[in-house]
Structure formats: C-alpha cells, structure tokens
Design a protein around this motif. Structure first.
Motif, PDB file in Angstrom:
ATOM      1  N   ASN A   1       0.827  -1.212   0.000  1.00 15.17           N
ATOM      2  CA  ASN A   1       0.000   0.000   0.000  1.00 15.17           C
ATOM      3  C   ASN A   1       0.857   1.256   0.000  1.00 15.17           C
ATOM      4  N   ALA A   2       1.945   1.230   0.772  1.00 16.02           N
ATOM      5  CA  ALA A   2       2.834   2.399   0.835  1.00 16.02           C
ATOM      6  C   ALA A   2       3.485   2.661  -0.519  1.00 16.02           C
TER       7      ALA A   2
ATOM      8  N   GLN B   1       0.911   4.097  -2.861  1.00 12.79           N
ATOM      9  CA  GLN B   1       0.532   5.465  -2.505  1.00 12.79           C
ATOM     10  C   GLN B   1       1.421   6.499  -3.197  1.00 12.79           C
ATOM     11  N   VAL B   2       2.684   6.181  -3.379  1.00 10.76           N
ATOM     12  CA  VAL B   2       3.605   7.149  -3.992  1.00 10.76           C
ATOM     13  C   VAL B   2       3.778   6.907  -5.488  1.00 10.76           C
TER      14      VAL B   2
ATOM     15  N   THR C   1      -4.119   1.970 -11.254  1.00 11.78           N
ATOM     16  CA  THR C   1      -3.777   2.603  -9.979  1.00 11.78           C
ATOM     17  C   THR C   1      -4.994   3.239  -9.332  1.00 11.78           C
ATOM     18  N   ASP C   2      -5.837   3.902 -10.125  1.00 13.78           N
ATOM     19  CA  ASP C   2      -7.014   4.537  -9.538  1.00 13.78           C
ATOM     20  C   ASP C   2      -7.995   3.512  -8.989  1.00 13.78           C
TER      21      ASP C   2
ATOM     22  N   ARG D   1      -6.580   2.290  -5.592  1.00 11.87           N
ATOM     23  CA  ARG D   1      -6.783   3.287  -4.535  1.00 11.87           C
ATOM     24  C   ARG D   1      -8.242   3.412  -4.148  1.00 11.87           C
TER      25      ARG D   1
ATOM     26  N   GLY E   1      -6.860  -0.375  -1.345  1.00 16.94           N
ATOM     27  CA  GLY E   1      -5.666  -1.223  -1.347  1.00 16.94           C
ATOM     28  C   GLY E   1      -5.878  -2.538  -0.627  1.00 16.94           C
TER      29      GLY E   1
END
Length: 332
Positions: A109-110, A113-114, A197-198, A201, A205
C-alpha cells in the motif's frame, strides 16, 4: 466466467514462438522503444522484508522487461539483514520507501501510494518476471479494455509435488470472476497481477487487518464490479523456499472465513442463490480442512471437513480428502 486454455508451447525457461494478433504491435516496442505516447505507464512495487537472498534477481528481472516500467518502487519493510545493501546498489534506478516492519500488505500500500504510473504491477521480492511480462499484459489490456490482468506462472524452487506450470493444477478464469474466486479459491498469483492505480486506490488497497490472504480479499472486491483478463502463458517464476511465510492453519481459517463472510454479505453476495452460498461455504470449509491436514492439525481438519459436509456434501474431492486424512492418521 470464462476458463482459460493454456498454450502447450511454453517451457520452464519461458521461451515460445512470438504470438501474432492483437498484441503484436505492442510486442514490437522492444526495450525502451515506445511507438505510441499514449501507452499505459506502469509503476512496479516490490515489498521487501529480509529479502537479501533474492531481491537483486527480482529487481533485475523488472529492468529486463521489453516494455519498461515508468518506475520501480522498493519498500524496505523493517529488514534486519542485508536488504538495504542490495537496495543501495540500485539507488540511482529505483525509488525507495522505508517502513518500520508493518507487514507485506502495508508495504504494498505504501508503494502504491507514492506511485505515479497509471497502472500498478506487484512482484514479491523472491519472485521474478519473464522479460515479456509487462509487454504481454499491456497488449491484453489494450485488447480487452479491462481494469486488471494476471497470468499463469512457473513454480520453481522447493515446489514439492506441484507441477512446474500452475495452471496444470489450478484453472484460470477471466471476465466476471467474482464467483470463481469464491468457489475455487485464489487463482490469481499476486506477482502476476497488474491493475489500474485509480482502481487500487478506490478499493482502499490491501487490507492491513487481515493476517493472511489479503490479495485474495482484494481480488474478490475488485471482481465484484470489474472484469479481469488473463494471459494464459506463464509470465512469472514463483519461488518456493524454506524462508517463505508459513501460514498458521488457525490464522488461515480465520482469514478465509472472514473474507468469504464479507463477500457473501456484500450486495452482490446477498443476491446469490442459497445453494450457491452453501456451496461456497462448503468449499471454504473443505479448503480449511485440507490446509489443516497438510500442516498436521488433525483436530481442526476434522472439524472443517465436518462443516463442509454439512454445508455442501456433493463434492467428490471432499470424500477423497477425508479418506486421505483417515488413512494418514491410521498409518501414523
């Protein structure tokens, strides 16, 4: 729900004739040669906890892709071995996220996130990709218009009696796979998955409260409203080794029951016919029993097989499993 036919012309080294058809134009990109500016961008996320032994090989397999990713993100999750040293050798080519040891789900998840790519591709730090993994999957996405794609895999290392190709023992499905995931378990290898990715999110996640099977949980939630495509050829080498996370049968039982319970409680799950709901619970209990028996938890295995019989006694494989359990106990 559409079963996938696996081609017979793939080998453990990954070599095969170049395919023709919808993916040919993308495959001709070659490493670093993008002919269309609007091709999807991919961020690769690698969670790493005490991953010194295999991490470099994993990263190199990502950099060897014929369709190069936009970025590679390594999440060093509280490693106490030489993982940081391995990461340092790639410092000018990767992005690094450091966590204090929060677990694989939190690490993924981290990284997500980036991420800046339109698509996310995950690979565990002990697995590797074949060079055309992203190439084939981008082609499949462009062809099908789906929001997620996965592939078959090669099983390598200490694989025991598993075949070298996973689909020889576990059928692959594509399209609407919500029911397939609940009835047949997790047929989507995490290190083979690529998704928007969207979408990732929007789903929140991976669940960081689950101790096991958090990938299966996410795939079910995604499949509730999104179609999934599959590449039938093995594009990942999934490594079995002594250092792998070994699931406690009680924790695995709790995770499976929690995941299935939440899926059946969802709006779509509540609409399933009662017989299908019983069959899902019966198959879940049978899987719990087989897992417990394999790990020597005989009492738990008996309890779970009993639950499976009560929920859905129409599974030939269930009686085979029970017979194996009884024969194993008798010989012991």
């Amino acid at each position: 729900m559409k079963p996938i036919n696996v081609p017979s012309n793939v080998r453990v080294d990954g070599t095969r004739p170049h395919p023709v058809g919808a993916d040919s134009a993308v495959s001709e990109l070659g490493a670093g040669r993008r002919v269309h500016e609007d091709l999807p961008t991919v961020s690769v996320v690698i969670p790493a906890h005490n991953a010194q032994a295999y991490l470099a090989e994993t990263i190199e397999s990502v950099f060897a892709q014929t369709f190069p990713p936009q970025e590679v993100i390594v999440v060093n999750d509280g490693s106490t071995d030489g993982t940081a040293d391995v990461v340092a050798t790639f410092a000018d080519r990767i992005r690094v996220v450091t966590l204090p040891g929060r677990g694989a789900a939190a690490a993924r998840n981290a990284g997500a996130q980036v991420a800046s790519g339109a698509w996310l591709a995950f690979v565990d730090a002990d697995d590797t990709w074949l060079p055309e993994k992203l190439d084939r999957q981008i082609a499949r996405v462009l062809e099908s218009g789906v929001d997620m794609v996965y592939s078959d895999r090669f099983n390598i290392g200490d694989r025991g009696d598993l075949p070298s190709i996973q689909s020889d023992v576990q059928r692959m499905y594509e399209g609407d796979v919500f029911l397939d995931l609940l009835l047949t378990g997790n047929h989507i290898t995490l290190s083979s998955a690529m998704l928007r990715t969207d979408l990732f999110r929007s789903m929140g996640g991976f669940s960081e409260t689950l101790k096991n099977a958090e990938d299966w949980d996410l795939w079910i939630r995604i499949a509730d409203g999104h179609r999934v495509a599959a590449c039938p050829e093995p594009l990942v080498r999934y490594r079995f080794h002594k250092g792998m996370k070994s699931g406690n049968p009680l924790r695995m039982q709790a995770a499976r029951n929690d995941i299935v319970g939440r899926a059946l409680a969802s709006a779509r799950g509540r609409q399933l016919p009662p017989a299908i709901r019983r069959r899902i619970r019966g198959e879940t209990a049978r899987t719990n029993g087989a897992d417990a028996a394999r790990r020597g938890a005989w009492r738990l295995a008996c309890v779970e097989y009993g639950r499976s019989l009560m929920a859905w006694p129409f599974q030939a494989v269930l009686y085979r499993d029970i017979a194996r359990l009884l024969l194993g106990r008798a010989r012991g």
